[in-house]
Motif scaffolding. Structure first.
Motif, PDB file in Angstrom:
ATOM      1  N   PRO A  66      31.687 -15.781   0.441  1.00 55.68           N
ATOM      2  CA  PRO A  66      30.231 -15.994   0.286  1.00 55.68           C
ATOM      3  C   PRO A  66      29.445 -15.756   1.567  1.00 55.68           C
ATOM      4  O   PRO A  66      28.274 -15.379   1.518  1.00 55.68           O
ATOM      5  CB  PRO A  66      30.149 -17.470  -0.148  1.00 55.68           C
ATOM      6  N   GLN A  67      30.086 -15.947   2.725  1.00 60.14           N
ATOM      7  CA  GLN A  67      29.403 -15.731   3.996  1.00 60.14           C
ATOM      8  C   GLN A  67      28.989 -14.271   4.199  1.00 60.14           C
ATOM      9  O   GLN A  67      28.057 -13.991   4.947  1.00 60.14           O
ATOM     10  CB  GLN A  67      30.302 -16.151   5.159  1.00 60.14           C
ATOM     11  N   ALA A  68      29.694 -13.339   3.564  1.00 61.49           N
ATOM     12  CA  ALA A  68      29.415 -11.919   3.765  1.00 61.49           C
ATOM     13  C   ALA A  68      28.202 -11.435   2.973  1.00 61.49           C
ATOM     14  O   ALA A  68      27.687 -10.355   3.252  1.00 61.49           O
ATOM     15  CB  ALA A  68      30.636 -11.084   3.403  1.00 61.49           C
ATOM     16  N   HIS A  69      27.774 -12.185   1.964  1.00 53.66           N
ATOM     17  CA  HIS A  69      26.561 -11.869   1.195  1.00 53.66           C
ATOM     18  C   HIS A  69      26.620 -10.452   0.602  1.00 53.66           C
ATOM     19  O   HIS A  69      25.619  -9.720   0.619  1.00 53.66           O
ATOM     20  CB  HIS A  69      25.310 -12.009   2.066  1.00 53.66           C
ATOM     21  N   ILE A  70      27.770 -10.051   0.088  1.00 54.74           N
ATOM     22  CA  ILE A  70      27.917  -8.716  -0.493  1.00 54.74           C
ATOM     23  C   ILE A  70      27.600  -8.756  -1.984  1.00 54.74           C
ATOM     24  O   ILE A  70      28.164  -9.557  -2.733  1.00 54.74           O
ATOM     25  CB  ILE A  70      29.332  -8.160  -0.243  1.00 54.74           C
ATOM     26  N   ALA A  71      26.698  -7.896  -2.420  1.00 55.14           N
ATOM     27  CA  ALA A  71      26.336  -7.811  -3.837  1.00 55.14           C
ATOM     28  C   ALA A  71      27.195  -6.800  -4.585  1.00 55.14           C
ATOM     29  O   ALA A  71      27.579  -7.023  -5.727  1.00 55.14           O
ATOM     30  CB  ALA A  71      24.860  -7.435  -3.979  1.00 55.14           C
ATOM     31  N   LYS A  72      27.504  -5.670  -3.913  1.00 60.69           N
ATOM     32  CA  LYS A  72      28.226  -4.604  -4.596  1.00 60.69           C
ATOM     33  C   LYS A  72      28.846  -3.674  -3.564  1.00 60.69           C
ATOM     34  O   LYS A  72      28.297  -3.478  -2.468  1.00 60.69           O
ATOM     35  CB  LYS A  72      27.275  -3.808  -5.506  1.00 60.69           C
ATOM     36  N   ILE A  73      29.985  -3.083  -3.929  1.00 68.12           N
ATOM     37  CA  ILE A  73      30.629  -2.054  -3.107  1.00 68.12           C
ATOM     38  C   ILE A  73      30.883  -0.846  -3.999  1.00 68.12           C
ATOM     39  O   ILE A  73      31.434  -0.992  -5.094  1.00 68.12           O
ATOM     40  CB  ILE A  73      31.958  -2.552  -2.521  1.00 68.12           C
ATOM     41  N   VAL A  74      30.471   0.331  -3.556  1.00 64.84           N
ATOM     42  CA  VAL A  74      30.742   1.547  -4.319  1.00 64.84           C
ATOM     43  C   VAL A  74      31.540   2.517  -3.448  1.00 64.84           C
ATOM     44  O   VAL A  74      31.439   2.507  -2.224  1.00 64.84           O
ATOM     45  CB  VAL A  74      29.449   2.217  -4.827  1.00 64.84           C
ATOM     46  N   ALA A  75      32.336   3.344  -4.105  1.00 64.28           N
ATOM     47  CA  ALA A  75      33.158   4.343  -3.427  1.00 64.28           C
ATOM     48  C   ALA A  75      32.539   5.733  -3.571  1.00 64.28           C
ATOM     49  O   ALA A  75      31.431   5.881  -4.094  1.00 64.28           O
ATOM     50  CB  ALA A  75      34.585   4.304  -3.971  1.00 64.28           C
ATOM     51  N   ARG A  76      33.273   6.748  -3.138  1.00 61.82           N
ATOM     52  CA  ARG A  76      32.696   8.087  -2.967  1.00 61.82           C
ATOM     53  C   ARG A  76      32.110   8.666  -4.253  1.00 61.82           C
ATOM     54  O   ARG A  76      31.028   9.267  -4.228  1.00 61.82           O
ATOM     55  CB  ARG A  76      33.752   9.030  -2.391  1.00 61.82           C
ATOM     56  N   ALA A  77      32.785   8.481  -5.375  1.00 62.88           N
ATOM     57  CA  ALA A  77      32.297   9.077  -6.622  1.00 62.88           C
ATOM     58  C   ALA A  77      30.935   8.505  -7.006  1.00 62.88           C
ATOM     59  O   ALA A  77      30.026   9.250  -7.402  1.00 62.88           O
ATOM     60  CB  ALA A  77      33.304   8.840  -7.742  1.00 62.88           C
TER      61      ALA A  77
END
Length: 455
Positions: A344-355
């Motif tokens: 939760p400390q990183a506050h990441i909503a989404k991660i997407v890759a190259r495609a």
């Protein structure tokens, strides 16, 4: 032939026909002048709901009754100034126009925080090119990525380095020869490029008005930075930001009046590059990459080597791999990002890759793109900073364009433009081909069709 009487235009047209240049006659006969004004960070509802928000912006509100407007504009990955302004001027996404962030990729920090100032980095045709093809003269005051634009007749580009007095010498050398001195003769000293304050925008307004009066350019771009600057410092919708917007509204009024006096049939468009959200947390993604051995530092704490490097862009972060086709490295970085996404400390909503990055038209150099949660922003390189700390800014943009608060503004009016037409939500890539059509030309490589703004 803007400004010529019908009789003079007819004589000039006959002369051109006699010199075997019929294409030039047809192109110029259809061309109409366009003034394009950008207010960095202008949220659409600040105009649409001005009365509700207590904003006195009559010149911007005039576009709603006398012109055509969008309720929102969906922008780029990432929603930051330089990629967005290049989309506004080309009609294509960053993956195709080449300006993929504000700052250049500089993992060893040898470019002193350099931005994408130089037009040679743009890899798609621009509206400046289209205007020249339509027989229009072209000019610019402070538009992003405008140093060395070949198609500009009169150029006062945006660039800075340190804020030292030598910056002015650099800008004078990079501006159209003689233009800087001529405008300063009439208007007084020009604002420094690094100055994003309100008085600097009002100063550039004075220069743009004088450029209109003396050169009557067929296509002029003008950029204002002060609203964005204030929204970063104090947050969007604050008293400080609203006060700046009201004074920028007056600047828009002065520009519109000057343009209509010089070219009564002109089209005027006001755009912005992104919206804004309030922020309170700063994320240092460099820290976990250093801890994982993906970035190695020397004794001075500077980058000695790297296998994977974050490239911050406000509310999102591109991740570049030194060896993007290395499956083991890709898996290592993917595992690290997944671990961070669960924290939760990183506050990441989404991660997407190259495609998915490619599908969104984002940075082709990135193997991953991290979207932070609204309220968090990406910190700059600081090996001593923790993963999360209180933010130095009160407002930010740069998040994925799917975040509704990142939507931007489009307003247009002029002869032949429909009055009080609501276009609804539009794609940012549609703006450039729409303005090209107003100039009697086109941008064939634009990724979205022109909008119907005609009455």
């Amino acid at each position: 032939m803007p400004g010529l009487s019908f009789a003079k235009a007819l004589v000039a047209g006959v002369a051109l026909l006699c010199s075997a240049a019929p294409v030039a006659v047809r192109a110029e006969a259809k061309a109409a002048s366009v003034l394009l004004i950008s207010i960095d960070g202008l949220r659409p509802d600040d105009v649409l709901e001005a009365e509700k928000r207590g904003l006195k912006i009559p010149n911007l509100r005039r576009f709603l009754s006398d012109g055509t407007y969008a309720t929102s504009v969906t922008g780029n990955l990432p929603t930051v100034t330089y990629p967005s302004h290049t989309t506004l001027i080309t009609g294509v996404a960053p993956a195709r126009h080449g300006i993929v962030s504000n700052t250049t990729f500089d993992p060893k920090q040898i470019n002193y925080g350099g931005w994408y100032w130089f037009a040679q980095d743009i890899t798609a045709p621009t509206l400046w090119d289209a205007a020249k093809s339509a027989g229009l003269s072209t000019a610019n005051i402070h538009w992003p990525v405008s140093v060395g634009v070949p198609a500009l007749d009169w150029n006062m580009p945006q660039i800075w380095r340190s804020g030292h007095a030598d910056d002015r010498k650099m800008l004078k050398a990079l501006a159209t020869p003689g233009l800087y001195a001529a405008l300063e003769h009439d208007c007084g000293p020009y604002a420094d490029g690094i100055d994003e304050g309100l008085e600097a925008d009002e100063n550039r307004t004075k220069f743009a008005v004088r450029l209109i009066e003396t050169k009557k350019p067929g296509f002029l771009t003008v950029y204002f930075a002060a609203l964005d600057h204030e929204e970063h410092l104090f947050g969007p919708g604050t008293a400080q930001a609203n006060a700046v917007l009201e004074r920028l509204d007056a600047a828009v009024g002065r520009l519109v009046a000057a343009e209509m006096a010089a070219s009564p049939n002109a089209t005027v468009a006001v755009v912005s590059d992104h919206g804004f959200v309030s922020t309170d947390t700063e994320i240092n993604l460099f820290r976990p990459f250093i801890d994982a051995g993906l970035i190695k530092l020397n004794a001075e704490g500077k980058v000695a080597s790297w296998d994977a490097m974050p490239w911050p862009s406000g509310g999102s972060i591109a991740v570049v791999l030194a060896r993007p086709d290395d499956a083991a490295l890709t898996g290592m970085v993917a595992a690290l990002l997944d671990k961070l996404a669960a924290d939760p400390q990183a506050h990441i909503a989404k991660i997407v890759a190259r495609a998915e990055i490619a599908q969104m038209g984002g940075n082709p150099q990135a193997s991953f793109y991290v979207d932070l949660k609204s309220g968090a922003l990406a910190g700059s390189f600081d090996p001593q900073a923790p993963l999360a700390k209180p933010s130095r800014y009160k407002g930010m943009h740069g998040y994925f364009p799917t975040l509704p608060e990142m939507r931007s503004t489009f307003l247009i009016m002029g002869k032949g433009v429909a009055k009080a037409r609501n276009l609804g939500a539009i794609d940012m890539r549609a703006i450039a081909p729409t303005l090209a059509a107003r100039m009697g030309t086109s941008l064939p490589k634009a990724e979205v069709a022109a909008l119907n703004v005609a009455d």
